[in-house]
Design a protein around this motif. Structure first.
Motif, PDB file in Angstrom:
ATOM      1  N   GLU A 281      40.659  52.893  33.429  1.00 42.66           N
ATOM      2  CA  GLU A 281      40.280  53.965  34.596  1.00 42.66           C
ATOM      3  C   GLU A 281      38.805  53.713  34.307  1.00 42.66           C
ATOM      4  O   GLU A 281      37.417  53.606  34.486  1.00 42.66           O
ATOM      5  CB  GLU A 281      41.343  54.777  34.755  1.00 42.66           C
ATOM      6  CG  GLU A 281      41.009  55.129  36.332  1.00 42.66           C
ATOM      7  CD  GLU A 281      42.310  56.896  36.598  1.00 42.66           C
ATOM      8  OE1 GLU A 281      41.476  57.244  37.420  1.00 42.66           O
ATOM      9  OE2 GLU A 281      42.995  56.296  36.281  1.00 42.66           O
ATOM     10  N   THR A 282      38.596  54.225  33.750  1.00 45.57           N
ATOM     11  CA  THR A 282      36.771  55.034  32.994  1.00 45.57           C
ATOM     12  C   THR A 282      35.958  53.406  32.964  1.00 45.57           C
ATOM     13  O   THR A 282      34.979  53.607  33.877  1.00 45.57           O
ATOM     14  CB  THR A 282      36.312  55.565  31.777  1.00 45.57           C
ATOM     15  OG1 THR A 282      37.656  57.146  31.946  1.00 45.57           O
ATOM     16  CG2 THR A 282      35.428  56.196  32.057  1.00 45.57           C
ATOM     17  N   LEU A 283      36.186  53.094  31.864  1.00 49.34           N
ATOM     18  CA  LEU A 283      36.157  51.697  31.822  1.00 49.34           C
ATOM     19  C   LEU A 283      35.256  50.857  33.153  1.00 49.34           C
ATOM     20  O   LEU A 283      34.311  50.572  33.794  1.00 49.34           O
ATOM     21  CB  LEU A 283      35.995  50.569  30.610  1.00 49.34           C
ATOM     22  CG  LEU A 283      35.624  49.053  30.930  1.00 49.34           C
ATOM     23  CD1 LEU A 283      34.169  49.898  29.635  1.00 49.34           C
ATOM     24  CD2 LEU A 283      36.362  48.825  29.177  1.00 49.34           C
ATOM     25  N   ILE A 284      36.816  50.522  34.091  1.00 50.27           N
ATOM     26  CA  ILE A 284      36.413  50.209  35.276  1.00 50.27           C
ATOM     27  C   ILE A 284      35.540  50.437  35.918  1.00 50.27           C
ATOM     28  O   ILE A 284      34.951  49.658  37.069  1.00 50.27           O
ATOM     29  CB  ILE A 284      37.826  48.966  35.649  1.00 50.27           C
ATOM     30  CG1 ILE A 284      38.451  48.683  35.004  1.00 50.27           C
ATOM     31  CG2 ILE A 284      38.153  48.136  37.161  1.00 50.27           C
ATOM     32  CD1 ILE A 284      40.297  47.904  34.823  1.00 50.27           C
ATOM     33  N   ASP A 285      36.375  51.181  35.874  1.00 48.79           N
ATOM     34  CA  ASP A 285      35.507  52.372  37.396  1.00 48.79           C
ATOM     35  C   ASP A 285      33.339  52.371  37.172  1.00 48.79           C
ATOM     36  O   ASP A 285      32.937  52.479  37.868  1.00 48.79           O
ATOM     37  CB  ASP A 285      35.329  53.867  37.291  1.00 48.79           C
ATOM     38  CG  ASP A 285      35.310  54.978  38.261  1.00 48.79           C
ATOM     39  OD1 ASP A 285      34.634  53.805  39.528  1.00 48.79           O
ATOM     40  OD2 ASP A 285      34.128  55.715  38.465  1.00 48.79           O
ATOM     41  N   THR A 286      32.953  52.480  35.475  1.00 47.97           N
ATOM     42  CA  THR A 286      31.731  52.893  35.685  1.00 47.97           C
ATOM     43  C   THR A 286      31.249  51.215  36.094  1.00 47.97           C
ATOM     44  O   THR A 286      30.135  50.858  36.115  1.00 47.97           O
ATOM     45  CB  THR A 286      31.541  52.402  33.655  1.00 47.97           C
ATOM     46  OG1 THR A 286      32.495  54.139  33.479  1.00 47.97           O
ATOM     47  CG2 THR A 286      30.346  52.713  33.196  1.00 47.97           C
ATOM     48  N   LEU A 287      32.201  49.711  35.493  1.00 48.11           N
ATOM     49  CA  LEU A 287      31.480  48.778  35.870  1.00 48.11           C
ATOM     50  C   LEU A 287      31.591  48.586  36.975  1.00 48.11           C
ATOM     51  O   LEU A 287      30.628  47.442  37.488  1.00 48.11           O
ATOM     52  CB  LEU A 287      32.254  47.217  34.903  1.00 48.11           C
ATOM     53  CG  LEU A 287      32.548  47.819  33.287  1.00 48.11           C
ATOM     54  CD1 LEU A 287      33.467  46.211  32.742  1.00 48.11           C
ATOM     55  CD2 LEU A 287      31.178  47.559  32.950  1.00 48.11           C
ATOM     56  N   SER A 288      31.982  49.344  37.972  1.00 43.29           N
ATOM     57  CA  SER A 288      31.671  49.432  38.898  1.00 43.29           C
ATOM     58  C   SER A 288      30.326  50.427  39.978  1.00 43.29           C
ATOM     59  O   SER A 288      30.311  49.606  41.368  1.00 43.29           O
ATOM     60  CB  SER A 288      32.749  49.288  39.987  1.00 43.29           C
ATOM     61  OG  SER A 288      32.777  50.590  40.059  1.00 43.29           O
ATOM     62  N   SER A 289      29.593  50.251  39.313  1.00 42.64           N
ATOM     63  CA  SER A 289      28.148  50.602  39.251  1.00 42.64           C
ATOM     64  C   SER A 289      27.445  49.498  39.983  1.00 42.64           C
ATOM     65  O   SER A 289      27.327  48.442  39.907  1.00 42.64           O
ATOM     66  CB  SER A 289      27.722  51.706  38.352  1.00 42.64           C
ATOM     67  OG  SER A 289      26.408  52.110  38.529  1.00 42.64           O
ATOM     68  N   THR A 290      26.969  50.460  41.046  1.00 42.38           N
ATOM     69  CA  THR A 290      26.061  49.034  41.971  1.00 42.38           C
ATOM     70  C   THR A 290      24.716  49.177  41.039  1.00 42.38           C
ATOM     71  O   THR A 290      23.540  48.392  41.569  1.00 42.38           O
ATOM     72  CB  THR A 290      26.071  49.416  43.237  1.00 42.38           C
ATOM     73  OG1 THR A 290      26.173  50.422  43.661  1.00 42.38           O
ATOM     74  CG2 THR A 290      27.324  49.467  43.826  1.00 42.38           C
ATOM     75  N   THR A 291      24.443  50.299  40.242  1.00 39.68           N
ATOM     76  CA  THR A 291      22.969  50.311  39.026  1.00 39.68           C
ATOM     77  C   THR A 291      22.967  49.726  38.627  1.00 39.68           C
ATOM     78  O   THR A 291      24.240  49.839  37.658  1.00 39.68           O
ATOM     79  CB  THR A 291      22.376  51.328  39.886  1.00 39.68           C
ATOM     80  OG1 THR A 291      23.557  52.227  39.059  1.00 39.68           O
ATOM     81  CG2 THR A 291      22.061  51.797  41.442  1.00 39.68           C
ATOM     82  N   PRO A 292      22.366  48.967  38.049  1.00 37.21           N
ATOM     83  CA  PRO A 292      22.094  48.514  36.193  1.00 37.21           C
ATOM     84  C   PRO A 292      22.714  49.674  35.269  1.00 37.21           C
ATOM     85  O   PRO A 292      21.585  50.532  35.074  1.00 37.21           O
ATOM     86  CB  PRO A 292      21.457  47.059  36.059  1.00 37.21           C
ATOM     87  CG  PRO A 292      19.907  47.701  37.251  1.00 37.21           C
ATOM     88  CD  PRO A 292      20.955  48.654  38.441  1.00 37.21           C
ATOM     89  N   LEU A 293      23.685  49.613  34.436  1.00 35.84           N
ATOM     90  CA  LEU A 293      24.073  50.678  33.298  1.00 35.84           C
ATOM     91  C   LEU A 293      23.325  49.812  32.114  1.00 35.84           C
ATOM     92  O   LEU A 293      24.513  48.651  32.139  1.00 35.84           O
ATOM     93  CB  LEU A 293      24.745  51.041  33.679  1.00 35.84           C
ATOM     94  CG  LEU A 293      25.555  51.374  34.849  1.00 35.84           C
ATOM     95  CD1 LEU A 293      27.046  52.054  35.270  1.00 35.84           C
ATOM     96  CD2 LEU A 293      24.720  53.081  35.366  1.00 35.84           C
ATOM     97  N   VAL A 294      23.484  50.872  30.492  1.00 33.79           N
ATOM     98  CA  VAL A 294      23.814  50.222  29.620  1.00 33.79           C
ATOM     99  C   VAL A 294      25.096  51.071  29.616  1.00 33.79           C
ATOM    100  O   VAL A 294      24.719  52.978  29.450  1.00 33.79           O
ATOM    101  CB  VAL A 294      22.415  50.613  28.807  1.00 33.79           C
ATOM    102  CG1 VAL A 294      23.283  50.350  27.336  1.00 33.79           C
ATOM    103  CG2 VAL A 294      21.324  49.607  29.213  1.00 33.79           C
TER     104      VAL A 294
END
Ligand code: S3P
Length: 171
Positions: free
Chosen positions: A62-75
């Motif tokens: 859940e945490t990973l999928i939610d993090t990857l849904s961010s609309t700002t580019p992340l590392v």
């Protein structure tokens, strides 16, 4: 949004390299274990001990999928077992995934102390890391667009190789 995501076994340097990459790329950095701990208000160890590994894997996913849904580019630095679930590997397929590949013997020297957020290696660090390495190698391989062997390399060198890959260069 295409994120940069680091995968690899415990102790391979995902957090250290992730922070360096984020700083070099001017992006925010997310460590999914740390995020899971802050959103759940519990430590990884507490979750493993009271609810078991499967419950942890649900929360991790859940945490990973939610993090990857961010609309700002992340590392993003993932937990070593994030590749175990099909749904997570599917979610990773549209991102720049980098595998920090390391020898279990080297990893054991780094993370072999008991305690912390790594309850799976409490009993037999080297044996467990070796088994994980065998089991997970094909999974890391299947999600990674770039692989770097980290043993004996300094963080500066590893970060530079990742940046060169991301810029489209050859290393
Ligand atoms: C795990 C790795 C840990 C943490 C948990 C399970 C694993 O994260 O998510 O203890 O299964 O490899 P790190 O890879 O950051 O140590």
């Amino acid at each position: 949004m295409r994120h940069v995501v680091l995968v690899g076994l415990m102790g391979s340097g995902k957090t250290t390299i992730g922070r360096r990459l984020a700083s070099a790329l001017g992006r925010s950095f997310v460590d999914t274990d740390a995020r899971l701990e802050s959103t759940s208000g519990r430590t990884v160890r507490e979750i493993f001990e009271s609810d078991g590994e499967n419950a942890f894997r649900d929360m991790e996913s859940e945490t990973l999928i939610d993090t990857l849904s961010s609309t700002t580019p992340l590392v993003v630095a993932t937990g070593g077992g994030a590749v175990l679930r099909d749904a997570n590997r599917d979610a990773l397929s549209t991102h720049d995934v980098i595998w920090l590949r390391a020898d279990p013997v080297v990893l054991q020297r780094r993370v072999g102390r008991p305690g912390g957020h790594r309850p799976l290696i409490d009993a037999d660090p080297l044996g467990t890391l070796t088994a994980m390495s065998v089991e997970r190698r094909p999974l890391y391989e299947s999600v990674a667009g770039f692989v770097i062997d980290v043993d004996g390399r300094r963080p500066e060198e590893i970060t530079a190789a990742c940046l060169s890959h991301l810029a489209g260069g050859r290393t």
